[in-house]
Design an enzyme around this catalytic site. Structure first.
Site, PDB file in Angstrom:
ATOM      1  N   HIS A 146      81.093  27.560  61.508  1.00  0.00           N
ATOM      2  CA  HIS A 146      80.171  27.271  60.401  1.00  0.00           C
ATOM      3  C   HIS A 146      80.645  26.036  59.633  1.00  0.00           C
ATOM      4  O   HIS A 146      79.840  25.138  59.329  1.00  0.00           O
ATOM      5  CB  HIS A 146      80.113  28.494  59.475  1.00  0.00           C
ATOM      6  CG  HIS A 146      79.332  28.290  58.215  1.00  0.00           C
ATOM      7  ND1 HIS A 146      78.030  28.709  58.070  1.00  0.00           N
ATOM      8  CD2 HIS A 146      79.680  27.714  57.030  1.00  0.00           C
ATOM      9  CE1 HIS A 146      77.610  28.405  56.848  1.00  0.00           C
ATOM     10  NE2 HIS A 146      78.596  27.794  56.204  1.00  0.00           N
ATOM     11  N   GLU A 147      81.925  25.973  59.329  1.00  0.00           N
ATOM     12  CA  GLU A 147      82.454  24.841  58.566  1.00  0.00           C
ATOM     13  C   GLU A 147      82.425  23.558  59.390  1.00  0.00           C
ATOM     14  O   GLU A 147      82.111  22.483  58.868  1.00  0.00           O
ATOM     15  CB  GLU A 147      83.878  25.145  58.081  1.00  0.00           C
ATOM     16  CG  GLU A 147      84.013  26.373  57.201  1.00  0.00           C
ATOM     17  CD  GLU A 147      83.089  26.356  55.989  1.00  0.00           C
ATOM     18  OE1 GLU A 147      82.681  25.257  55.548  1.00  0.00           O
ATOM     19  OE2 GLU A 147      82.751  27.442  55.479  1.00  0.00           O
ATOM     20  N   HIS A 150      79.013  22.180  59.341  1.00  0.00           N
ATOM     21  CA  HIS A 150      78.735  21.435  58.110  1.00  0.00           C
ATOM     22  C   HIS A 150      79.173  19.979  58.272  1.00  0.00           C
ATOM     23  O   HIS A 150      78.441  19.046  57.901  1.00  0.00           O
ATOM     24  CB  HIS A 150      79.501  22.050  56.932  1.00  0.00           C
ATOM     25  CG  HIS A 150      78.759  23.134  56.214  1.00  0.00           C
ATOM     26  ND1 HIS A 150      77.459  23.011  55.810  1.00  0.00           N
ATOM     27  CD2 HIS A 150      79.176  24.364  55.786  1.00  0.00           C
ATOM     28  CE1 HIS A 150      77.080  24.121  55.169  1.00  0.00           C
ATOM     29  NE2 HIS A 150      78.104  24.957  55.157  1.00  0.00           N
ATOM     30  N   GLU A 223      73.043  25.829  54.561  1.00  0.00           N
ATOM     31  CA  GLU A 223      73.793  27.019  54.963  1.00  0.00           C
ATOM     32  C   GLU A 223      73.155  27.676  56.184  1.00  0.00           C
ATOM     33  O   GLU A 223      73.850  28.104  57.108  1.00  0.00           O
ATOM     34  CB  GLU A 223      73.877  28.020  53.804  1.00  0.00           C
ATOM     35  CG  GLU A 223      74.750  27.566  52.652  1.00  0.00           C
ATOM     36  CD  GLU A 223      76.159  27.202  53.077  1.00  0.00           C
ATOM     37  OE1 GLU A 223      76.760  27.954  53.883  1.00  0.00           O
ATOM     38  OE2 GLU A 223      76.654  26.151  52.635  1.00  0.00           O
TER      39      GLU A 223
END
Length: 293
Positions: A146-147, A150, A223
């Protein structure tokens, strides 16, 4: 880069439409005739609006390390097997995403993680000790994905641009309103008076609240994209779904205010409209719905 270019062009178009609308309504001509140069004001507003956001982006890694006490893992000599696994996992995910390998850090705190940095090839991914202790390796890998997503999506730069644009509009519109009220209502014919300053102050507060809602909406959308990005990098949505479910059952760690929007789990907000993160249940539902397509 293409997405950033299109974003900037869209906002230039918005500014042109705004300027044209003011001229059609006669506001622009009235203000110009009474001594207010809208072009200069817009340039001034953009400089003030973007300067703080860009500086924050450029020093974001340094600020993150200082404010959270994050310790960067030495790639040449990780301290233990867990650190070695973290490094290897982040580097593998970064390679799959086609970005430079981020710095990897650990900080003390309740479950959370964040990514920051000025560019895709100059970033930091940090996880808390609480997250490492409360999740399985597969779930931690999903959070790391997820990071990394980003970073790969350019979310830090995009959010900086959005913040700069809304700051510009807040400063510009507040001063246009202030000058107009000062001239029309308070009949001030020399420079600017108290009507201008009071109106600017009130409008900046009101427009600032509206701007916060806009920025928060964009943050929530990123997100969802990062959750989907993690699923893509790992080849399955299940690890991210399980990681989110785990986060939904624990007290998330609070990050410093400047980095709350960067965390895997957002900070508390006075209203859903101001929240930088969607509800955990909504994020899980989005992943499950995408899985069924």
């Amino acid at each position: 880069m293409k997405r950033i270019f299109l974003f900037l062009m869209t906002n230039v178009a918005v500014m042109i439409v705004l300027s044209a609308s003011m001229n059609i309504l006669g506001v622009g001509r009235y203000l110009t005739a009474n001594g207010l140069d809208l072009t200069q004001l817009l340039i001034f507003s953009a400089i003030i609006g973007f300067t703080g956001s860009i500086i924050s982006l450029l020093i974001s890694k340094w600020m993150a390390k200082r404010s959270t006490g994050a310790r960067v893992i030495d790639p040449q000599a990780p301290g233990n097997p867990r650190e070695a696994w973290l490094l290897d996992t982040v580097h593998q995910l970064a390679d799959r995403a086609g970005i430079g390998r981020p710095e990897v850090a650990i900080y003390q705190g309740a479950p959370n993680a964040f990514a920051t940095g000025a560019s895709k090839n100059n970033s930091l991914v940090a996880v808390s000790t609480g997250l490492l202790e409360s999740m399985s390796e597969e779930e931690v890998a999903a959070v790391l994905g997820h990071e990394v997503a980003h970073v790969a999506n350019g979310d830090m730069v995009t959010l900086t641009l959005i913040q700069g644009v809304v700051n510009t509009f807040v400063i510009f519109l507040a001063r246009v309103a202030g000058y107009f009220i000062d001239q029309v209502v308070f009949k001030n014919e020399r420079g600017v008076g108290m009507g201008y300053y009071i109106t600017v102050l009130v409008c900046e507060l009101v427009f600032g609240v509206l701007a916060s809602i806009i920025v928060a909406w964009f943050s929530r959308q990123r997100e969802y994209r990062a959750d989907a990005g993690s699923a893509s990098l790992l080849g399955s949505r299940e690890p991210m779904i399980r990681a989110l479910a785990r986060l939904g059952g624990v007290e998330a760690g609070e990050l410093p205010k400047n980095f709350q929007a960067s965390g895997i789990s957002g900070g508390k907000a006075i209203s859903a409209m101001f929240s930088s993160h969607p509800p955990i249940a909504a994020r899980i539902h989005a992943l499950q719905a995408a899985q069924q397509l």
